[in-house]
Design an enzyme around this catalytic site. Structure first.
Site, PDB file in Angstrom:
ATOM      1  N   ILE A   1     -14.764 -21.766  30.945  1.00 22.69           N
ATOM      2  CA  ILE A   1     -14.863 -22.088  32.380  1.00 22.69           C
ATOM      3  C   ILE A   1     -15.632 -20.989  33.118  1.00 22.69           C
ATOM      4  O   ILE A   1     -15.233 -19.826  33.070  1.00 22.69           O
ATOM      5  CB  ILE A   1     -13.456 -22.230  33.016  1.00 22.69           C
ATOM      6  CG1 ILE A   1     -12.610 -23.234  32.240  1.00 22.69           C
ATOM      7  CG2 ILE A   1     -13.574 -22.647  34.473  1.00 22.69           C
ATOM      8  CD1 ILE A   1     -11.162 -23.314  32.711  1.00 22.69           C
TER       9      ILE A   1
ATOM     10  N   LYS B   1      -9.872  -9.616  26.594  1.00 24.82           N
ATOM     11  CA  LYS B   1      -9.037  -9.554  27.810  1.00 24.82           C
ATOM     12  C   LYS B   1      -7.976  -8.459  27.707  1.00 24.82           C
ATOM     13  O   LYS B   1      -7.639  -7.813  28.697  1.00 24.82           O
ATOM     14  CB  LYS B   1      -8.373 -10.905  28.061  1.00 24.82           C
ATOM     15  CG  LYS B   1      -7.474 -11.373  26.935  1.00 24.82           C
ATOM     16  CD  LYS B   1      -7.747 -12.789  26.560  1.00 24.82           C
ATOM     17  CE  LYS B   1      -7.101 -13.112  25.230  1.00 24.82           C
ATOM     18  NZ  LYS B   1      -7.417 -14.449  24.756  1.00 24.82           N
TER      19      LYS B   1
ATOM     20  N   ASP C   1      -0.642 -12.716  27.189  1.00 21.86           N
ATOM     21  CA  ASP C   1      -2.033 -13.159  27.287  1.00 21.86           C
ATOM     22  C   ASP C   1      -2.365 -13.560  28.733  1.00 21.86           C
ATOM     23  O   ASP C   1      -3.388 -13.136  29.287  1.00 21.86           O
ATOM     24  CB  ASP C   1      -2.244 -14.347  26.332  1.00 21.86           C
ATOM     25  CG  ASP C   1      -3.640 -14.927  26.421  1.00 21.86           C
ATOM     26  OD1 ASP C   1      -4.572 -14.325  25.869  1.00 21.86           O
ATOM     27  OD2 ASP C   1      -3.808 -15.983  27.069  1.00 21.86           O
TER      28      ASP C   1
ATOM     29  N   GLY D   1     -10.837 -21.570  21.981  1.00 17.87           N
ATOM     30  CA  GLY D   1     -11.561 -22.245  20.906  1.00 17.87           C
ATOM     31  C   GLY D   1     -12.894 -21.556  20.673  1.00 17.87           C
ATOM     32  O   GLY D   1     -13.475 -20.959  21.592  1.00 17.87           O
TER      33      GLY D   1
ATOM     34  N   GLY E   1     -11.760 -19.006  28.821  1.00 19.82           N
ATOM     35  CA  GLY E   1     -12.755 -19.439  27.837  1.00 19.82           C
ATOM     36  C   GLY E   1     -14.070 -19.903  28.423  1.00 19.82           C
ATOM     37  O   GLY E   1     -14.834 -19.116  28.992  1.00 19.82           O
TER      38      GLY E   1
ATOM     39  N   LYS F   1      -4.993 -11.800  31.673  1.00 18.96           N
ATOM     40  CA  LYS F   1      -5.987 -12.573  32.444  1.00 18.96           C
ATOM     41  C   LYS F   1      -5.711 -12.481  33.946  1.00 18.96           C
ATOM     42  O   LYS F   1      -6.648 -12.402  34.751  1.00 18.96           O
ATOM     43  CB  LYS F   1      -5.963 -14.030  31.972  1.00 18.96           C
ATOM     44  CG  LYS F   1      -6.474 -14.186  30.536  1.00 18.96           C
ATOM     45  CD  LYS F   1      -6.111 -15.537  29.954  1.00 18.96           C
ATOM     46  CE  LYS F   1      -6.662 -15.705  28.539  1.00 18.96           C
ATOM     47  NZ  LYS F   1      -6.120 -16.898  27.851  1.00 18.96           N
TER      48      LYS F   1
HETATM   49  P1  NDP Z   1     -10.636 -13.431  15.045  1.00 22.78           P
HETATM   50  O1  NDP Z   1      -9.410 -12.757  14.566  1.00 22.78           O
HETATM   51  O2  NDP Z   1     -10.912 -14.804  14.614  1.00 22.78           O
HETATM   52  O3  NDP Z   1     -11.906 -12.534  14.643  1.00 22.78           O
HETATM   53  C1  NDP Z   1     -11.888 -11.136  14.763  1.00 22.78           C
HETATM   54  C2  NDP Z   1     -13.116 -10.560  14.073  1.00 22.78           C
HETATM   55  O4  NDP Z   1     -13.117  -9.152  14.232  1.00 22.78           O
HETATM   56  C3  NDP Z   1     -13.185 -10.841  12.571  1.00 22.78           C
HETATM   57  O5  NDP Z   1     -14.498 -11.165  12.214  1.00 22.78           O
HETATM   58  C4  NDP Z   1     -12.768  -9.509  11.960  1.00 22.78           C
HETATM   59  O6  NDP Z   1     -13.400  -9.243  10.708  1.00 22.78           O
HETATM   60  C5  NDP Z   1     -13.314  -8.537  12.970  1.00 22.78           C
HETATM   61  N1  NDP Z   1     -12.624  -7.254  12.939  1.00 22.78           N
HETATM   62  C6  NDP Z   1     -11.299  -7.038  13.085  1.00 22.78           C
HETATM   63  N2  NDP Z   1     -11.041  -5.730  13.026  1.00 22.78           N
HETATM   64  C7  NDP Z   1     -12.227  -5.119  12.841  1.00 22.78           C
HETATM   65  C8  NDP Z   1     -12.621  -3.763  12.668  1.00 22.78           C
HETATM   66  N3  NDP Z   1     -11.745  -2.775  12.716  1.00 22.78           N
HETATM   67  N4  NDP Z   1     -13.954  -3.491  12.493  1.00 22.78           N
HETATM   68  C9  NDP Z   1     -14.845  -4.477  12.463  1.00 22.78           C
HETATM   69  N5  NDP Z   1     -14.536  -5.797  12.611  1.00 22.78           N
HETATM   70  C10 NDP Z   1     -13.237  -6.091  12.794  1.00 22.78           C
HETATM   71  O7  NDP Z   1     -10.604 -13.310  16.653  1.00 22.78           O
HETATM   72  P2  NDP Z   1     -11.210 -14.333  17.708  1.00 22.78           P
HETATM   73  O8  NDP Z   1     -12.605 -14.645  17.363  1.00 22.78           O
HETATM   74  O9  NDP Z   1     -10.248 -15.451  17.929  1.00 22.78           O
HETATM   75  O10 NDP Z   1     -11.136 -13.470  19.071  1.00 22.78           O
HETATM   76  C11 NDP Z   1     -12.087 -12.456  19.320  1.00 22.78           C
HETATM   77  C12 NDP Z   1     -11.928 -11.988  20.768  1.00 22.78           C
HETATM   78  O11 NDP Z   1     -12.163 -13.076  21.649  1.00 22.78           O
HETATM   79  C13 NDP Z   1     -10.548 -11.435  21.125  1.00 22.78           C
HETATM   80  O12 NDP Z   1     -10.695 -10.400  22.057  1.00 22.78           O
HETATM   81  C14 NDP Z   1      -9.863 -12.631  21.794  1.00 22.78           C
HETATM   82  O13 NDP Z   1      -8.853 -12.257  22.685  1.00 22.78           O
HETATM   83  C15 NDP Z   1     -11.041 -13.230  22.531  1.00 22.78           C
HETATM   84  N6  NDP Z   1     -10.890 -14.629  22.848  1.00 22.78           N
HETATM   85  C16 NDP Z   1     -10.622 -15.527  21.870  1.00 22.78           C
HETATM   86  C17 NDP Z   1     -10.481 -16.863  22.156  1.00 22.78           C
HETATM   87  C18 NDP Z   1     -10.193 -17.873  21.096  1.00 22.78           C
HETATM   88  O14 NDP Z   1     -10.029 -19.058  21.438  1.00 22.78           O
HETATM   89  N7  NDP Z   1     -10.150 -17.484  19.808  1.00 22.78           N
HETATM   90  C19 NDP Z   1     -10.588 -17.347  23.549  1.00 22.78           C
HETATM   91  C20 NDP Z   1     -10.946 -16.330  24.505  1.00 22.78           C
HETATM   92  C21 NDP Z   1     -11.070 -15.016  24.152  1.00 22.78           C
HETATM   93  P3  NDP Z   1     -13.145 -10.187   9.407  1.00 22.78           P
HETATM   94  O15 NDP Z   1     -13.874 -11.465   9.715  1.00 22.78           O
HETATM   95  O16 NDP Z   1     -13.752  -9.453   8.303  1.00 22.78           O
HETATM   96  O17 NDP Z   1     -11.674 -10.367   9.328  1.00 22.78           O
HETATM   97  N1  HSE Z   2      -4.218 -17.769  22.987  1.00 25.76           N
HETATM   98  C1  HSE Z   2      -5.044 -18.062  24.125  1.00 25.76           C
HETATM   99  C2  HSE Z   2      -4.583 -19.390  24.738  1.00 25.76           C
HETATM  100  C3  HSE Z   2      -6.492 -18.100  23.679  1.00 25.76           C
HETATM  101  O1  HSE Z   2      -3.718 -20.070  24.191  1.00 25.76           O
HETATM  102  O2  HSE Z   2      -5.067 -19.729  25.807  1.00 25.76           O
HETATM  103  C4  HSE Z   2      -7.455 -17.999  24.812  1.00 25.76           C
HETATM  104  O3  HSE Z   2      -7.438 -16.774  25.444  1.00 25.76           O
END
Ligand code: NDP
Ligand code: HSE
Length: 442
Positions: free
Chosen positions: A138, A107, A203, A309, A136, A207
């Protein structure tokens, strides 16, 4: 069955790990729905040595060379769940220009520079899907960009940040202050170690920009969104809202309007606001999200569910993966970006809203008239006035002081703000104890 659709997965954290798990657990169903199996060609991460538990995937698939993976000839679709602006923007532009469809949950990037991604998708003839980026699990963006394209959306009001909704719900339920509720959110794993993006509204503003762009066929970026977080919301504000039959929510509001010349505009804002307990968004508790859409023909629609999540977000990512894989096999593209309306974004000062103002004033004759005069001078109409005795709405009495609680009719935000500024200068006003916007027809 035809040859597999091959995915480059960028990121394998909270969301990416669940994408891997669901791809594994549902592989047969997904293949049947698409008409071809999905295969992971490679997974780009930052730390090759990181312990990823019992993830059902071949360790040889991991790489730190995301760009190299994207460029491989055997990659058809790029799934980005890394986050942040760079290097994600460069990766996705590269993929889209090369005709590789992209699914992203990012986002922050979409709100910062969604235009660059849409332009690259048009250039490369590729699909760009991002259902997981807002609320997420929805299903919300597909309805806005497809199902409601025959209608005219007038307003979108949403609770799109789970962390802040958890905090405000806890404050409402227990009377806790902001710091105490944030501590609970952190202990339960809702708030991140650095909760700034959530509690300061960044955040939700990202959105809001994405929702407004889709709803109003206009490119709206994060910089166009007026943003206020929840750090200033006090237990007294929550008690005051309760006394009015309201609760406080961090709302994202995107609304059509008209300018002085009668031209159409949009206004997009994120701020805490009081809403009546009878409003459908008032019952959205815990870390849930909900978005209330108003359209001319459809009327009112409400979308509700888990906004964050690993598994809920991965569900939305996989829904997009199925869509782009099907399009690829059929040799078609989804409808491209719709930004034809190109409406001007109206500044916050022109947004029409209502205020709830609590004042500690000297309790003597003429005070009410003086306070009312300030509202009148700024052309702000008062809807209700309540004079509280000591202890009302959670504020302790101060002998010769009284508490005035004033709710206004709708007025431009700039006029309301100027009213509050002038109230603060009156010597009969000991303090302005709370200023909150009121939404949803109290
Ligand atoms: P995390 O921090 O849990 O995971 C990020 C991942 O990206 C890790 O696997 C990390 O590697 C990898 N990474 C980071 N930098 C690099 C790089 N330079 N090159 C390659 N890989 C890299 O993030 P989330 O899974 O929580 O979130 C991911 C996306 O989803 C974000 O855009 C977030 O805004 C979005 N999102 C998340 C939600 C949530 O509930 N978590 C909800 C809705 C959207 P490593 O594992 O080695 O550290
Ligand atoms: N940090 C965000 C939240 C994660 O609390 O809703 C989902 O985008």
């Amino acid at each position: 069955m035809t040859s597999p659709v091959r995915l480059a997965l960028l990121g394998c954290g909270t969301v990416g790990g669940e994408v891997v798990r669901l791809l594994h657990e549902q592989s047969a169903d997904l293949a049947a729905r698409i008409g071809a199996p999905l295969e992971i060609a490679g997974i780009a991460v930052r730390r090759l040595g990181r312990d990823r538990g019992d993830l059902p995937v071949d360790p040889a698939l991991f790489t730190t060379d995301a760009l190299g993976l994207i460029k491989r000839d055997d990659v058809d679709v790029v799934v980005e769940v890394v986050g942040g602006i760079e290097p994600a923007r460069g990766w996705l532009v590269e993929a889209l220009r090369a005709g590789k469809s992209v699914v992203t949950a990012n986002k922050a990037l979409l709100a910062e520079d969604g235009g660059a991604l849409h332009d690259a998708a048009a250039e490369g003839g590729a699909d760009l899907y991002y259902e997981a980026a807002v609320a997420g699990a929805i299903p919300l963006l597909r309805p806005l960009r497809e199902s409601l394209h025959g209608d005219r959306i007038t307003r979108v009001t949403g609770i799109v940040n789970g962390t802040t909704n958890f905090i405000l719900s806890a404050m409402d339920a227990t009377g806790a202050g902001f710091a105490e509720a944030l501590e609970e959110a952190t202990e339960l794993g809702y708030a991140e170690a650095d909760p700034t993006a959530d509690v300061e509204g960044f955040d939700a503003a990202a959105k809001a920009a994405i929702l407004a762009s889709l709803a109003f066929h206009t490119r709206v970026g994060a910089a166009d969104v007026h943003r206020e977080g929840i750090t200033e919301v006090t237990a007294a504000d929550v008690a005051s809202a309760r006394a009015m039959g309201c609760t406080i929510k961090l709302l994202c509001i995107a609304a059509r309007g008209v300018d002085a010349a009668g031209g159409e505009t949009v206004n997009v804002r994120v701020h805490p606001a009081m809403i009546p307990r009878t409003h459908p968004l008032a019952s959205v508790g815990d870390a849930f999200n909900a978005v209330f859409v108003e359209a001319e023909a459809a009327g009112q629609l409400m979308f509700y569910g888990r906004g964050a999540g690993g598994a809920p977000t991965a569900s939305a990512v996989l829904g997009d993966v199925v869509a782009v894989a099907r399009n690829r096999l059929a040799g078609v593209r989804a409808a491209s970006e719709s930004a034809y309306a190109d409406l001007p974004v109206r500044p916050m000062g022109e947004a029409l809203t209502r205020y709830h103002v609590s004042l500690d004033v000297t309790d003597r004759p003429g005070v009410l008239a003086a306070v009312a005069g300030v509202f009148a001078r700024h052309d702000v109409s008062i809807a209700t006035v309540r004079q509280g005795s000591a202890g009302d709405a959670g504020t302790p009495g101060r002998g010769a002081d009284a508490e005035l609680v004033i709710v206004t009719h709708v007025a431009p935000d700039a006029a309301l703000a100027a009213t509050v500024t002038e109230l603060r200068t009156l010597d009969i006003v000991r303090s302005v104890t709370s200023v909150l916007r009121v939404e949803g027809g109290v």
